[in-house]
Design a protein around this motif. Structure first.
Motif, PDB file in Angstrom:
ATOM      1  N   GLY A 133      -3.325  -7.621   4.808  1.00 25.64           N
ATOM      2  CA  GLY A 133      -4.493  -7.234   4.029  1.00 25.64           C
ATOM      3  C   GLY A 133      -4.048  -6.598   2.731  1.00 25.64           C
ATOM      4  N   ILE A 134      -4.694  -7.001   1.645  1.00 25.72           N
ATOM      5  CA  ILE A 134      -4.335  -6.488   0.323  1.00 25.72           C
ATOM      6  C   ILE A 134      -5.549  -5.781  -0.266  1.00 25.72           C
ATOM      7  N   GLY A 135      -5.341  -4.558  -0.751  1.00 23.88           N
ATOM      8  CA  GLY A 135      -6.434  -3.825  -1.375  1.00 23.88           C
ATOM      9  C   GLY A 135      -6.179  -2.329  -1.377  1.00 23.88           C
ATOM     10  N   ASP A 136      -7.231  -1.599  -1.623  1.00 25.25           N
ATOM     11  CA  ASP A 136      -7.146  -0.145  -1.673  1.00 25.25           C
ATOM     12  C   ASP A 136      -7.086   0.440  -0.268  1.00 25.25           C
ATOM     13  N   VAL A 137      -6.515   1.631  -0.192  1.00 24.26           N
ATOM     14  CA  VAL A 137      -6.525   2.420   1.042  1.00 24.26           C
ATOM     15  C   VAL A 137      -7.044   3.804   0.674  1.00 24.26           C
ATOM     16  N   GLU A 138      -7.700   4.440   1.639  1.00 18.06           N
ATOM     17  CA  GLU A 138      -8.180   5.799   1.390  1.00 18.06           C
ATOM     18  C   GLU A 138      -6.995   6.742   1.309  1.00 18.06           C
ATOM     19  N   LEU A 178       2.549 -12.530  -3.464  1.00 21.94           N
ATOM     20  CA  LEU A 178       1.959 -11.303  -2.908  1.00 21.94           C
ATOM     21  C   LEU A 178       1.706 -10.288  -4.010  1.00 21.94           C
ATOM     22  N   ALA A 179       2.661 -10.142  -4.929  1.00 30.18           N
ATOM     23  CA  ALA A 179       2.485  -9.219  -6.061  1.00 30.18           C
ATOM     24  C   ALA A 179       1.293  -9.648  -6.918  1.00 30.18           C
ATOM     25  N   ASP A 180       1.150 -10.943  -7.155  1.00 29.69           N
ATOM     26  CA  ASP A 180       0.024 -11.455  -7.946  1.00 29.69           C
ATOM     27  C   ASP A 180      -1.307 -11.211  -7.251  1.00 29.69           C
ATOM     28  N   ALA A 181      -1.298 -11.218  -5.919  1.00 30.90           N
ATOM     29  CA  ALA A 181      -2.538 -11.054  -5.152  1.00 30.90           C
ATOM     30  C   ALA A 181      -2.946  -9.591  -5.022  1.00 30.90           C
ATOM     31  N   ARG A 182      -2.096  -8.700  -5.453  1.00 32.14           N
ATOM     32  CA  ARG A 182      -2.370  -7.257  -5.325  1.00 32.14           C
ATOM     33  C   ARG A 182      -3.536  -6.852  -6.188  1.00 32.14           C
ATOM     34  N   ARG A 195      -7.540   4.014   6.607  1.00 30.20           N
ATOM     35  CA  ARG A 195      -8.811   3.344   6.326  1.00 30.20           C
ATOM     36  C   ARG A 195      -8.775   2.764   4.926  1.00 30.20           C
ATOM     37  N   GLY A 196      -9.669   1.822   4.697  1.00 29.11           N
ATOM     38  CA  GLY A 196      -9.797   1.227   3.377  1.00 29.11           C
ATOM     39  C   GLY A 196      -9.793  -0.284   3.457  1.00 29.11           C
ATOM     40  N   ALA A 197     -10.006  -0.911   2.307  1.00 24.87           N
ATOM     41  CA  ALA A 197     -10.131  -2.372   2.236  1.00 24.87           C
ATOM     42  C   ALA A 197      -8.894  -3.090   2.775  1.00 24.87           C
ATOM     43  N   ALA A 198      -7.706  -2.587   2.472  1.00 19.75           N
ATOM     44  CA  ALA A 198      -6.486  -3.263   2.943  1.00 19.75           C
ATOM     45  C   ALA A 198      -6.417  -3.277   4.468  1.00 19.75           C
ATOM     46  N   PHE A 199      -6.842  -2.208   5.110  1.00 22.33           N
ATOM     47  CA  PHE A 199      -6.856  -2.152   6.578  1.00 22.33           C
ATOM     48  C   PHE A 199      -7.880  -3.127   7.147  1.00 22.33           C
TER      49      PHE A 199
END
Length: 192
Positions: free
Chosen positions: A70-75, A188-192, A86-90
């Protein structure tokens, strides 16, 4: 951030392989270390796409794992234990591991941009295919080459001729591994 959620395949018919996998992954740099979440699943948080790629390779070598990324922000602040995060990446890692369980090459990537995540997923699946289908002789040859030995030194260690070593490395697609790793890491870096 990247969250990897990993689930043991066919765990009801096999021994618990989580401790073995976590030990094999222990040298990989993470933001939050590999932590069992429930049953035969474990999770880690990464900020380095290169470290994440290394973890994919180790899990592909070990075999019976479905890998969700999962790629995204985390709390923030991140809790001490990975499983409490928690967060979008989780959330995306949970979706990804479910998707990976249904895939023939069991790795899935979910991010905010489906197109870049799909590209990273395709490259990761190629890497899993490349590494996962090696024979034991091919795995031994690759292990020796990863110790930064020359092909002749690796052959001598394995007790085979340099020609046999070359054949093993070719059959194991050793020559494609580094390029494929770099591709996975970049995507993966590009998808961050």
């Amino acid at each position: 951030m990247f969250v990897m959620t990993t689930d043991q395949r066919q765990s009801r018919r096999d021994v618990d392989r989580v401790p073995e996998a976590v030990a094999a992954l222990s040298a990989i740099p993470t933001i939050r270390s590999f932590d069992r979440t429930a049953g035969d699943e474990f999770q880690a948080v990464f900020d380095s796409p290169g470290a994440l790629t290394d973890a994919i390779v180790i899990l592909a070598e070990l075999g019976p794992w479905s890998i969700g990324i999962g790629i995204g922000d985390v709390e923030r602040p991140l809790p001490t234990q990975t499983r409490a995060g928690r967060g979008a990446a989780f959330e995306r890692a949970r979706i990804a591991v479910t998707d990976a369980k249904r895939a023939p090459h069991p790795v899935a990537v979910v991010g905010a941009d489906p197109e870049t995540a799909s590209s990273a997923q395709t490259a990761a699946r190629l890497l899993v295919l490349l590494v996962g289908e090696r024979s034991e002789a091919g795995r031994a040859a690759v292990r020796e080459m990863r110790r930064e030995r020359t092909q002749s030194e690796a052959a001598a260690t394995l007790g085979v001729t340099p020609q046999a070593m070359s054949q093993r490395l070719r059959a194991a697609n050793w020559y494609l591994e580094e390029d494929t790793r770099m591709l996975v890491t970049r995507l993966l870096a590009d998808a961050r």
